[in-house]
Design an enzyme around this catalytic site. Structure first.
Site, PDB file in Angstrom:
ATOM      1  N   LEU A 102      -1.905  -4.380 -53.387  1.00  0.00           N
ATOM      2  CA  LEU A 102      -3.261  -4.636 -52.901  1.00  0.00           C
ATOM      3  C   LEU A 102      -3.094  -5.643 -51.765  1.00  0.00           C
ATOM      4  O   LEU A 102      -2.207  -6.518 -51.835  1.00  0.00           O
ATOM      5  CB  LEU A 102      -4.132  -5.240 -54.011  1.00  0.00           C
ATOM      6  CG  LEU A 102      -4.497  -4.314 -55.178  1.00  0.00           C
ATOM      7  CD1 LEU A 102      -5.291  -5.055 -56.240  1.00  0.00           C
ATOM      8  CD2 LEU A 102      -5.281  -3.100 -54.686  1.00  0.00           C
ATOM      9  N   ASP A 103      -3.925  -5.547 -50.746  1.00  0.00           N
ATOM     10  CA  ASP A 103      -3.837  -6.511 -49.647  1.00  0.00           C
ATOM     11  C   ASP A 103      -4.079  -7.926 -50.173  1.00  0.00           C
ATOM     12  O   ASP A 103      -4.690  -8.104 -51.231  1.00  0.00           O
ATOM     13  CB  ASP A 103      -4.903  -6.201 -48.575  1.00  0.00           C
ATOM     14  CG  ASP A 103      -4.662  -4.856 -47.922  1.00  0.00           C
ATOM     15  OD1 ASP A 103      -3.515  -4.376 -47.949  1.00  0.00           O
ATOM     16  OD2 ASP A 103      -5.636  -4.288 -47.400  1.00  0.00           O
ATOM     17  N   LYS A 104      -3.656  -8.904 -49.351  1.00  0.00           N
ATOM     18  CA  LYS A 104      -3.798 -10.307 -49.775  1.00  0.00           C
ATOM     19  C   LYS A 104      -5.261 -10.648 -50.094  1.00  0.00           C
ATOM     20  O   LYS A 104      -5.543 -11.394 -51.028  1.00  0.00           O
ATOM     21  CB  LYS A 104      -3.276 -11.212 -48.666  1.00  0.00           C
ATOM     22  CG  LYS A 104      -3.011 -12.627 -49.084  1.00  0.00           C
ATOM     23  CD  LYS A 104      -2.310 -13.394 -47.980  1.00  0.00           C
ATOM     24  CE  LYS A 104      -2.149 -14.843 -48.366  1.00  0.00           C
ATOM     25  NZ  LYS A 104      -1.613 -15.651 -47.272  1.00  0.00           N
ATOM     26  N   LYS A 190      -9.568   0.344 -45.865  1.00  0.00           N
ATOM     27  CA  LYS A 190     -10.092  -0.347 -44.674  1.00  0.00           C
ATOM     28  C   LYS A 190     -10.013   0.565 -43.449  1.00  0.00           C
ATOM     29  O   LYS A 190     -10.945   0.619 -42.643  1.00  0.00           O
ATOM     30  CB  LYS A 190      -9.308  -1.631 -44.424  1.00  0.00           C
ATOM     31  CG  LYS A 190      -9.575  -2.693 -45.478  1.00  0.00           C
ATOM     32  CD  LYS A 190      -8.666  -3.884 -45.290  1.00  0.00           C
ATOM     33  CE  LYS A 190      -8.845  -4.869 -46.426  1.00  0.00           C
ATOM     34  NZ  LYS A 190      -7.744  -5.819 -46.518  1.00  0.00           N
TER      35      LYS A 190
END
Ligand code: URA
Length: 239
Positions: A102-104, A190
């Site tokens: 998962l992205d930061k 995104k």
């Protein structure tokens, strides 16, 4: 496997503590007290008890985490905290890694495991495992935008994204979107919304396959899950 290694691999105690426990006489192997920890045991056959409680053998660990923002989905990093750094001592074990990223700044359901085969299977595009995200957008999603993403898209660099399934928590707020995807490409959600002119302000993963994030887990908290629960990742679709 040595008894002390077995006990630490099952998160019962550290290898040092195992030596003390054995000396104090609380560990038994098939009903007989084990005074030493260098004894070899067969984890699949021998019955090991500590203080009268049987230690059920788990070959691999599966941990559910509610990932908070600001933490990397990686095993180690020099500059930023990782999801592994967040694990409580009792869940730490060598070889653990996050199954997927998962992205930061993304929050929510993350599986941490030491089972490479499982992770590979879960992440393989051909497994078709659904991931359900809740995305808060800067602007409401139009019908046209929804339709575009539900038919699959090709970005200008040639990257293709498979069709997504989109719904809304509340039809009156179309900037709060539920999106189901089956791939795990870099920044996938995104980039999908960017394609239809929307910025993702917040992203949270709620579900993988039929495995839902435990609502009792606060951000940063984690818990062990069973093999049965982990298998539900591959169980059919969900409503
Ligand atoms: N898609 C994204 O863009 N980010 C994530 O963290 C997960 C899916």
């Amino acid at each position: 496997m040595r008894l002390d290694k077995f006990l630490s691999s099952q998160n019962i105690c550290s290898r040092k503590e195992a030596v003390k426990l054995a000396k104090s006489g609380v560990i038994t192997i098939n009903g007989k007290p084990a005074a030493k920890c260098d004894i070899k045991i067969d984890p699949e056959r021998d019955i090991i008890e500590v203080g009268g409680e049987t230690v059920s053998y788990r070959k691999n660990l599966y941990i559910m985490m509610n990932k908070p923002k600001g933490v990397l989905s990686a095993s180690t990093d020099r500059n930023a905290p990782t999801v592994i750094d967040l694990l409580p001592d009792e869940l730490r074990r060598r070889g653990l890694f996050p199954a997927g990223r998962l992205d930061k700044d993304t929050t929510g359901l993350l599986i941490i495991t030491d089972d490479g085969e499982f992770a590979h299977k879960m992440l393989a595009p051909k497994s078709g495992v659904f991931k359900l995200y809740r995305a808060k957008l800067d602007l409401p999603l139009t019908d046209e935008g929804k339709n575009t993403l539900e038919h699959g898209i090709t970005l200008s660099d040639g990257t293709k994204f498979r069709p997504a399934v989109i719904s809304f928590e509340d039809e009156n707020d179309r900037s709060d979107v539920l999106i189901r995807i089956t791939e795990g490409k870099f920044h996938e959600v995104k980039r999908m919304f960017a394609f239809v002119g929307r910025d993702v302000l917040e992203l949270h993963r709620k579900r993988i396959g039929a495995l839902e994030l435990d609502k009792e887990l606060a951000f940063g908290e984690s818990k062990l899950i069973s093999e049965k629960e982990i298998k539900s990742i591959f169980c059919g679709q969900y409503s």
